[in-house]
Design an enzyme around this catalytic site. Structure first.
Site, PDB file in Angstrom:
ATOM      1  CG  HIS A  33      -2.124  -0.997   0.966  1.00 24.57           C
ATOM      2  ND1 HIS A  33      -3.366  -0.620   0.509  1.00 24.57           N
ATOM      3  CD2 HIS A  33      -2.166  -2.340   1.106  1.00 24.57           C
ATOM      4  CE1 HIS A  33      -4.136  -1.713   0.416  1.00 24.57           C
ATOM      5  NE2 HIS A  33      -3.423  -2.768   0.764  1.00 24.57           N
ATOM      6  CG  ASP A  35       0.601   0.981  -5.398  1.00 34.30           C
ATOM      7  OD1 ASP A  35      -0.170   1.227  -4.438  1.00 34.30           O
ATOM      8  OD2 ASP A  35       0.313   0.169  -6.303  1.00 34.30           O
ATOM      9  N   GLY A 123      -4.351 -13.344  -5.732  1.00 35.39           N
ATOM     10  CA  GLY A 123      -3.576 -12.178  -5.329  1.00 35.39           C
ATOM     11  C   GLY A 123      -2.376 -11.954  -6.229  1.00 35.39           C
ATOM     12  CB  SER A 125      -2.223  -8.417 -10.224  1.00 33.04           C
ATOM     13  OG  SER A 125      -2.916  -7.263 -10.606  1.00 33.04           O
ATOM     14  CB  SER A 126      -5.780 -12.488 -13.139  1.00 35.68           C
ATOM     15  OG  SER A 126      -6.850 -12.236 -12.271  1.00 35.68           O
ATOM     16  CB  SER A 127      -7.514  -7.222 -12.805  1.00 36.57           C
ATOM     17  OG  SER A 127      -6.724  -6.810 -11.722  1.00 36.57           O
ATOM     18  CD  GLU A 159      -7.825  -2.727 -11.788  1.00 38.11           C
ATOM     19  OE1 GLU A 159      -7.215  -3.334 -12.670  1.00 38.11           O
ATOM     20  OE2 GLU A 159      -8.681  -3.249 -11.066  1.00 38.11           O
ATOM     21  CG  ASP A 171      -1.438  -4.777  -9.000  1.00 39.76           C
ATOM     22  OD1 ASP A 171      -0.533  -4.858  -8.156  1.00 39.76           O
ATOM     23  OD2 ASP A 171      -2.648  -4.780  -8.700  1.00 39.76           O
ATOM     24  CE1 TYR A 220      -5.278  -1.729  -2.775  1.00 34.54           C
ATOM     25  CE2 TYR A 220      -6.564   0.127  -3.601  1.00 34.54           C
ATOM     26  CZ  TYR A 220      -5.365  -0.548  -3.512  1.00 34.54           C
ATOM     27  OH  TYR A 220      -4.234  -0.037  -4.125  1.00 34.54           O
TER      28      TYR A 220
HETATM   29  C1  GLA Z   1      -3.263  -4.113  -4.934  1.00 34.52           C
HETATM   30  C2  GLA Z   1      -3.262  -2.860  -5.803  1.00 34.52           C
HETATM   31  C3  GLA Z   1      -1.869  -2.268  -5.890  1.00 34.52           C
HETATM   32  C4  GLA Z   1      -1.271  -2.051  -4.499  1.00 34.52           C
HETATM   33  C5  GLA Z   1      -1.418  -3.313  -3.652  1.00 34.52           C
HETATM   34  C6  GLA Z   1      -1.033  -3.098  -2.216  1.00 34.52           C
HETATM   35  O1  GLA Z   1      -2.488  -5.115  -5.542  1.00 34.52           O
HETATM   36  O2  GLA Z   1      -3.746  -3.151  -7.083  1.00 34.52           O
HETATM   37  O3  GLA Z   1      -1.910  -1.046  -6.602  1.00 34.52           O
HETATM   38  O4  GLA Z   1      -1.869  -0.945  -3.869  1.00 34.52           O
HETATM   39  O5  GLA Z   1      -2.745  -3.817  -3.660  1.00 34.52           O
HETATM   40  O6  GLA Z   1       0.300  -2.733  -2.112  1.00 34.52           O
END
Ligand code: GLA
Length: 383
Positions: A33, A35, A123, A125-127, A159, A171, A220
């Site tokens: 968290h 970024d 977790g 990040s397929s998106s 996104e 991501d 989130y």
């Molecule tokens: C998700 C978000 C990222 C980042 C992480 C936590 O993966 O898509 O941008 O904020 O959570 O670090």
């Protein structure tokens, strides 16, 4: 790699695809968290990812097919986010919308087929992988040019503005910039991306808790808002700080009373996490893997106690992993509130060790953890 996707495209659209593109999922190595708070983060593009095949149509529609979902057709003049089972289309459609906004001309629509080797909801990040693969393929199909940062920004904008998730650049940036055997370092304030070879004989293991958090998106967004609120309070004392990442631990501690318990702990997580990313970079430079591991495990502890984005299932996995031999460190990877943990290990760590962890996890939580031993691979590319 794309043969399966090509065959799928042909079987669905009865035609050959013109372009194929692949983009990887990612591991958040450290920098949790940070970024969207203008901080530092390190990620790894994995070898698993999303492949798309595309070709132009002769009408004004987008035709979308995905392994395991109903086919969809959406008119080019009606691009808006949708809810429900077809919401997987928001990723390619969002990217289309963003690229058009950036000037990409689309005289006709297109067909797209997608297949994945990334476990959904793990977790990883397929998106972002879907967004980057789509962006690469559409750029080739419609003759749109941009650089690697440009592709990452397109994915993030889709996104943020179309899917409605206020994520940072981690991501999409890692999916765009990944390199074999390397880690991607991002300074999110300047959007400068660097890659660094990982030390020899180090490995990444992902253990997906398979615990679904019903409200992960709103959780989130709540953290995103809390960071904003904490910054507004801190700025009263430190007006020169444009982001939480321009503050250090002492400055946050000096404002503990004004912040109150919750916002204090949120801000503390972000500023100490930036320091941990810095510590990992220094430790990697001298090959001090024990120090890398210690910072990784400390990151998880800060998530658990201060950012409160861990859950008992992830804590159990981390604790069990840390008891295994050859594990340098373990932490939740990604947004949290469910999903997966990452273990950074030596080459001697094997499936038998992961199985011990999975068995103890199942005994405690009644859930089967999915184990993935992955590697650092290439970023988004045309195939
Ligand atoms: C998700 C978000 C990222 C980042 C992480 C936590 O993966 O898509 O941008 O904020 O959570 O670090």
């Amino acid at each position: 790699m794309s043969e399966k996707t090509k065959q799928f495209f042909k079987s669905q659209f009865n035609a050959e695809p013109t372009y194929a593109a692949f983009a990887p999922g990612r591991i958040e190595f450290i920098g949790n968290h940070t970024d969207y708070n203008g901080g530092l983060v390190m990620g790894v593009a994995v070898t698993e990812g999303i492949t798309v095949c595309v070709a132009l149509r002769d009408d004004q529609n987008i035709g979308l097919v995905s392994d395991g979902a109903a086919a969809m057709e959406i008119a080019l003049d009606d691009l808006k986010p949708i809810k429900g089972p077809a919401s997987w289309t928001n990723y390619p459609v969002g990217v289309t919308h963003v690229m058009r906004g950036l000037g990409m001309k689309m005289p006709v629509g297109y067909n797209i087929a997608v297949t994945s080797t990334l476990p959904a909801g793990a977790g990883m990040s397929s998106s972002a992988a879907f967004e980057l693969a789509t962006a690469k393929a559409l750029a080739a199909l419609y003759g749109f040019e941009t650089d690697t940062v440009g592709f990452a920004r397109i994915g993030r904008k889709a996104e943020n503005e179309f899917v409605g998730m206020p994520c940072g650049i981690l991501d999409q940036g890692v999916s765009a910039f990944g390199e074999a055997d390397s880690i991607v370092l991002i300074d999110c304030a300047t959007e400068v991306f660097r890659t660094k070879l990982m030390p020899k004989d180090t490995h990444f293991w992902i253990l997906n808790s398979n615990k679904k958090h019903a409200l992960v998106d709103s959780a989130y967004a709540d953290r995103f808002q809390e960071c904003k609120d904490a910054l507004a309070i801190l700025q009263k004392r430190f007006p020169e700080a444009a982001t939480l990442s321009q503050l250090d631990e002492a400055q946050v501690r000096a404002c503990e009373a004004e912040l109150g318990d919750v916002l204090f702990r949120r801000a503390l997580h972000v500023v100490t996490e930036n320091a941990r990313v810095g510590a990992v970079e220094s430790a990697l430079a001298v090959g001090d893997l024990a120090a890398v591991g210690a910072a990784i495990s400390a990151s998880h502890e800060s998530s658990r106690v201060n950012f409160e984005n861990s859950i008992p299932e992830l804590d159990t996995l981390v604790d069990l992993l840390k008891k295994q031999p050859y594990v340098y460190g373990a932490r939740l990877t990604g947004g949290g509130f469910g999903g997966a943990v990452m273990a950074f290990t030596g080459a001697e760590f094997g499936a038998e060790h992961a199985a011990v962890v999975a068995a103890a996890y199942q005994a405690e939580h009644g859930l089967e953890a999915t184990v993935i031993h992955t590697q650092a691979g290439q970023g988004a590319q045309l195939l």
